[in-house]
Design a protein around this motif. Structure first.
Motif, short mmCIF file in Angstrom:
data_model
loop_
_atom_site.label_atom_id
_atom_site.label_comp_id
_atom_site.label_asym_id
_atom_site.label_seq_id
_atom_site.Cartn_x
_atom_site.Cartn_y
_atom_site.Cartn_z
N TYR A 22 41.63 53.11 29.74
CA TYR A 22 40.45 53.10 30.62
C TYR A 22 39.17 53.05 29.79
O TYR A 22 38.23 52.30 30.10
N ASP A 23 39.11 53.81 28.73
CA ASP A 23 37.94 53.80 27.86
C ASP A 23 37.75 52.41 27.21
O ASP A 23 36.61 51.96 27.02
N THR A 24 38.87 51.77 26.87
CA THR A 24 38.78 50.40 26.34
C THR A 24 38.17 49.47 27.38
O THR A 24 37.32 48.63 27.07
N PHE A 25 38.63 49.58 28.63
CA PHE A 25 38.11 48.78 29.73
C PHE A 25 36.60 49.01 29.87
O PHE A 25 35.81 48.06 29.93
N ILE A 26 36.20 50.28 29.89
CA ILE A 26 34.78 50.60 30.00
C ILE A 26 34.00 49.99 28.83
O ILE A 26 32.90 49.45 29.00
N GLY A 27 34.59 50.05 27.63
CA GLY A 27 33.93 49.49 26.46
C GLY A 27 33.73 47.99 26.57
O GLY A 27 32.67 47.46 26.18
N ARG A 28 34.74 47.27 27.10
CA ARG A 28 34.60 45.82 27.26
C ARG A 28 33.49 45.50 28.26
O ARG A 28 32.70 44.57 28.05
N VAL A 29 33.42 46.26 29.34
CA VAL A 29 32.37 46.02 30.34
C VAL A 29 31.01 46.39 29.76
O VAL A 29 30.01 45.67 29.98
N THR A 30 30.93 47.47 29.04
CA THR A 30 29.68 47.88 28.41
C THR A 30 29.15 46.79 27.48
O THR A 30 27.96 46.44 27.51
N GLU A 31 30.05 46.20 26.71
CA GLU A 31 29.67 45.14 25.78
C GLU A 31 29.29 43.86 26.52
O GLU A 31 28.28 43.22 26.21
N GLY A 32 30.09 43.49 27.51
CA GLY A 32 29.85 42.24 28.22
C GLY A 32 28.63 42.28 29.13
O GLY A 32 27.91 41.29 29.26
N ARG A 33 28.40 43.43 29.78
CA ARG A 33 27.31 43.53 30.75
C ARG A 33 26.05 44.14 30.17
O ARG A 33 25.04 44.29 30.87
N LYS A 34 26.11 44.55 28.91
CA LYS A 34 24.95 45.17 28.25
C LYS A 34 24.48 46.39 29.05
O LYS A 34 23.29 46.59 29.31
N MET A 35 25.44 47.24 29.41
CA MET A 35 25.16 48.46 30.17
C MET A 35 25.59 49.68 29.35
O MET A 35 26.37 49.56 28.40
N LYS A 36 25.11 50.83 29.75
CA LYS A 36 25.56 52.08 29.14
C LYS A 36 26.92 52.46 29.71
O LYS A 36 27.21 52.20 30.89
N ALA A 37 27.74 53.12 28.89
CA ALA A 37 29.09 53.48 29.31
C ALA A 37 29.06 54.39 30.53
O ALA A 37 29.88 54.23 31.45
N GLU A 38 28.12 55.35 30.58
CA GLU A 38 28.07 56.26 31.72
C GLU A 38 27.67 55.54 33.01
O GLU A 38 28.12 55.89 34.10
N ASP A 39 26.84 54.48 32.88
CA ASP A 39 26.47 53.70 34.07
C ASP A 39 27.64 52.88 34.58
O ASP A 39 27.82 52.71 35.79
N VAL A 40 28.43 52.36 33.65
CA VAL A 40 29.62 51.61 34.06
C VAL A 40 30.61 52.55 34.75
O VAL A 40 31.18 52.21 35.80
N ASP A 41 30.81 53.72 34.19
CA ASP A 41 31.78 54.68 34.76
C ASP A 41 31.41 55.06 36.19
O ASP A 41 32.30 55.28 37.02
N LYS A 42 30.12 55.10 36.50
CA LYS A 42 29.69 55.48 37.85
C LYS A 42 30.16 54.48 38.90
O LYS A 42 30.41 54.86 40.05
N VAL A 43 30.25 53.21 38.52
CA VAL A 43 30.66 52.18 39.49
C VAL A 43 32.08 51.72 39.22
O VAL A 43 32.54 50.72 39.80
N ALA A 44 32.79 52.41 38.34
CA ALA A 44 34.16 52.03 37.99
C ALA A 44 35.14 52.93 38.73
O ALA A 44 35.11 53.03 39.94
N ARG A 45 36.07 53.52 37.99
CA ARG A 45 37.11 54.40 38.54
C ARG A 45 37.90 53.74 39.67
O ARG A 45 38.26 54.38 40.65
N GLY A 46 38.11 52.42 39.49
CA GLY A 46 38.97 51.71 40.43
C GLY A 46 38.29 51.22 41.70
O GLY A 46 38.94 50.61 42.54
N ARG A 47 36.98 51.45 41.87
CA ARG A 47 36.30 51.07 43.10
C ARG A 47 36.18 49.55 43.20
O ARG A 47 35.78 48.87 42.27
N VAL A 48 36.54 49.01 44.36
CA VAL A 48 36.43 47.58 44.63
C VAL A 48 35.10 47.31 45.31
O VAL A 48 34.69 48.04 46.23
N TRP A 49 34.44 46.22 44.88
CA TRP A 49 33.16 45.84 45.45
C TRP A 49 33.20 44.38 45.90
O TRP A 49 33.97 43.58 45.39
N THR A 50 32.33 44.06 46.85
CA THR A 50 32.10 42.66 47.15
C THR A 50 31.14 42.09 46.11
O THR A 50 30.49 42.82 45.37
#
Length: 860
Positions: A706-734
């Protein structure tokens, strides 16, 4: 070979007929004829050189050009000069040629009528029969040879046989080089003089065929003479093409002679007529001459605009991933066609498999409107996606015996925990985040409150988009439209009374409906476009459309028969990305996501290859129906990442586990025993549960993934890890929600993604689009199609399993094909989307002003 419709068949029959006549003529020739004593002659081919004659005349000019023909062709040419002309090369020529896979072949008959000034032995007509064969070694290099035989009453002109090998090199769309060693088999003591032709052709307008210039020359070995020349060809909009050339004889001598031709080709659909003048001291002496010709192509070249027509597009079955793109590209093409004034969509099935796909179709219809073209639908037994797409058209007709089976959105989920428990099967999974609901399918008898709320939010989002866009198309407020739909489903007359369709009409009355929509009598035709003459040499610049479609697995892509499950193999997709990266003609990549994820290893392998590609050329991610979990992971290489508002994305999370079938084995009277060398040696076994210690360790592993996943998103989206985690944890979005959370860059469908790639790569508007990985064109794939099994989706169309068993099989299918020892980045939303939906323009509140029915758009 490219297909050019029924005219191509007629041309191919012509090939066979001329071949038969020519071969019969060859076999009756006197086997004891004297050695040849004349140079080979052809009827002059104006404006064509050994580097650029990509038509049937290539048989005489350079056989290496035959594989580069667009399609089959039948051609007649006639050259007339005054009686004191200096060349016997006047008369009639008949060509027939066709490309065949990587080959090309052609036959030519020159019926020469020498002028009176030609002298002995040219007092009578004589003939040349030529057969050419070429082979292309890719789009940049080809070789070929022409074999020629002469026939005449005069013994001196009969029985000549020559060989003329040639080659063509096209290193870029701008340049073509050609070379022919003509009559190379002739000896120094024969009257046939060996010669060598070379040409350099250049297309300076970004490599487009609209303007072409050739520098060429011929060297005659025995005479030691060099004849240089120049030619040009220019496309004339709405007419055809102007060609001209100029040759210089005895250059550097006291008297330099000139030979010039100039003429016009007029293209009308697949038919061409041409004519022009021939003059100059090098051909006609003090006089002049002319040439004329006609050709029937299996393809269509730029030319005269035909009378306007309304095109009928039939949708007999819901298109899959690639079928959807083919439908979009068809509508884009019709939008740009100046001869199309309207489009009739005849729907016998839902036109899209998801909300996101329906939005892209709606965008294509709005593109038609922006180009001044009208459109309408004819429906039979329609659903919500049909209503959505057709609401973007100008008019909707419905079969009086049909209906509208739609009154709102629903989603169905199978939770098999209770059933498996009764069978003695226990599921043991560890996940990160309460929103990662995919594992609940095998562990619970009913959804958790969090999962239920997430699913309800999704269908609410879809409904909001649907009401806004259908209401805008039908000129009804979203609130009023919902009130009407709540009364559904509808039979045809109820749908008309509710204002959801405009008129009831049978399919045989579509002509009448067409006239009503167009406001005049209109010509309604089926869409059967011919092949088009290539605009570029070597295919020109390209954009690669690379699909990632289906559940992601390690290894090669495959399909599960009968249940319609696609498996996207990491090696297959990585190989396609590498091919696009290393192909210099591919200027940009559109990475099309149609996956709910799968193996986390496969996702990482694919992401790595996408990142390497993005370092070399623009890579735009286009999310289709779903790009969730591992699909979202693999999207992180894109710049930008684009999605439709109803794309299902996000689901950033990992789960890991197994099923324990020991209880089922005992129920069946089987006892499973095992031995091991360490406590965890059989931890992944299906015949025992995890121990408490193993479960704790498993949780640690899942957290690492999971941390690896967050890291890939952090790198790709230029976001902070804690901001990614807030919208992650398996939540599906449109897609619309993902934009708000900065998980994507832009809203837009495939058309917008392709336009973005063109912009980033600075390619012309008519750039070629190539699709990768290539579809299965093997013999086995063809056999599957013959029995009704798609080579893409290997599922049965008419003989599927009963719906209940199909749903269960699809729910269990992914868990049966994934490696039980591998962590999964998998969303519960499958390839086609579990929500049966649609999509359209940006979301607006129900009380907001209705959006305009059209908007400024740009065709790919």
């Amino acid at each position: 070979m490219k297909k050019g419709g029924r005219h191509s068949g007629a041309v191919r029959w012509g090939v066979a007929a001329i071949a038969a006549v020519s071969l019969c003529t060859l076999t009756t020739r006197d086997a004891h004829a004297d050695p040849p004593y004349k140079p080979s002659e052809t009827v002059i081919t104006p404006g064509r050189t050994v580097a650029s004659a990509d038509d049937a005349t290539a048989t005489a000019v350079n056989a290496a050009l035959l594989p580069y023909m667009a399609d089959a062709e039948l051609r007649w040419s006639w050259l007339w000069t005054q009686g004191d002309a200096k060349t016997p090369g006047r008369g009639h020529a008949f060509d027939v040629a066709t490309p065949l896979w990587f080959l090309g072949t052609g036959l030519r008959l020159d019926a020469l009528d020498p002028p009176s000034s030609a002298g002995f032995p040219y007092g009578e007509p004589f003939y040349w029969v030529r057969w050419g064969l070429g082979a292309s070694l890719g789009s940049t290099f080809s070789v070929g040879a022409t074999f020629s035989w002469s026939f005449a009453r005069e013994r001196e002109l009969s029985g000549i046989a020559t060989i003329s090998p040639g080659l063509v090199l096209r290193p870029s769309p701008y340049v073509s080089l050609g070379f022919v060693a003509r009559d190379v088999n002739q000896t120094s003591d024969s009257m046939v003089e060996r010669s060598y032709d070379a040409a350099l052709a250049v297309r300076p307008c970004l490599g487009h065929r609209r303007f072409e210039v050739n520098l060429f020359g011929s060297y005659y070995e025995r005479s030691d003479k060099w004849v240089p020349g120049v030619s040009a060809a220019i496309d004339v909009p709405k007419i055809g093409r102007v060609r001209g050339d100029l040759k210089l004889f005895d250059l550097g001598q006291d008297t330099t002679e000139v030979a010039t031709t100039i003429g016009l080709e007029v293209n009308l659909d697949r038919f061409e007529v041409s004519g022009g003048g021939v003059f100059g001291s090098g051909i006609t002496g003090p006089g002049a001459g002319f040439y004329a010709g006609a050709a029937l192509h299996g393809y269509r070249a730029p030319g005269v605009v035909l009378p306007a027509r309304v095109v009928k597009v039939k949708i007999n079955e819901t298109p899959g991933t690639r079928g959807h793109v083919r439908l979009l590209r068809k509508l884009w093409r019709l939008a740009k066609d100046p001869e199309v004034e309207g489009v009739a969509l005849v729907m016998k099935a839902e036109p899209a498999s998801s909300m996101a796909h329906a939005e892209e179709l709606g965008d294509a219809i709005r593109l038609l409107r922006s180009k001044g073209k009208k459109s309408f639908c004819h429906l039979e037994d329609a659903g919500g996606r049909s209503l959505y797409v057709c609401a973007q058209t100008d008019f909707i007709a419905m079969n009086p015996a049909g209906g509208l089976r739609f009154s709102g959105f629903s989603a169905r989920y199978f939770l098999l925990g209770g059933m498996l428990e009764k069978l003695g099967v226990k599921s043991d999974f560890v996940r990160i985040g309460a929103h990662k609901a995919a594992a609940e399918q095998l562990t619970l008898a009913k959804s958790t409150d969090v999962a239920r709320e997430d699913r309800q939010d999704l269908v609410n989002q879809f409904e909001k988009v649907f009401l806004n866009d259908v209401g805008g198309g039908r000129n009804v407020s979203a609130r009023e439209l919902k009130a009407r739909l709540d009364k559904g489903p509808f039979i045809a007359r109820e749908a008309k009374a509710a204002g959801l369709v405009d008129v009831l009409a049978y399919e045989d009355e579509i002509d009448r409906v067409t006239e009503e929509v167009m406001g005049k009598k209109a010509r309604l035709v089926d869409d059967a476009p011919p092949a088009l003459a290539p605009s570029y040499w070597g295919g020109g610049p390209k954009i690669a459309l690379v699909y990632l479609a289906g559940d992601m697995v390690d290894g090669e892509s495959q399909s599960v028969p009968f249940v319609g499950i696609n498996l996207a193999g990491s090696r297959t997709i990585a190989r396609a990305l590498k091919r696009a990266r290393e192909d210099a003609s591919v200027k940009a990549v559109v990475f099309r996501m149609e996956t709910g994820g799968g193996s986390s290893l496969a996702a990482d392998v694919i992401l790595r290859e996408a990142q390497l590609t993005a370092k070399v050329k623009p890579l735009v991610v286009s999310m289709g129906s779903v790009a969730a979990s591992g699909g979202y992971y693999a999207s992180m290489a894109g710049t930008p990442v684009m999605a439709s508002r109803s794309t299902v994305t996000g689901s950033i999370g990992i789960f890991y586990g197994k099923v324990d079938v020991q209880g089922l084995a005992k129920m069946l009277g089987a006892n499973v025993e095992s031995v091991r060398t360490s406590p965890r040696a059989d931890a992944e076994s299906m015949y025992r549960p995890f121990t408490d210690d193993e479960r704790v360790e498993l949780g640690k592993k899942v957290k690492q993934f999971y941390d690896t996943f967050i890291g890939r998103v952090t790198e790709g989206r230029k976001m902070k890890a804690e901001d990614v985690d807030k919208v992650a944890r398996g939540r599906v979005w449109t897609g619309a929600q993902a934009l708000d959370h900065k998980l994507i860059d832009k809203l837009g469908g495939l058309r917008e993604a392709i336009n973005e790639a063109k912009k980033l790569a600075h390619t012309p508007d008519d750039v070629q689009i190539v699709e990768l990985p290539e579809e299965d064109d093997s013999l086995l794939g063809a056999l599957f199609k013959l029995v009704g099994i798609s080579s893409v989706k290997m599922g049965l169309n008419a003989t599927q399993l009963p719906p209940l068993f199909m749903d269960v099989a699809r729910a269990l299918g992914p868990f049966l094909v994934f490696d039980p020892n591998a962590p999964l980045a998998l969303s519960e939303v499958g390839e086609e989307g579990s929500f049966g939906g649609l999509l359209s323009r940006p979301v607006e509140d129900e009380g907001a002003a209705l959006p305009p029915r059209g908007r400024a758009v740009q065709a790919p």
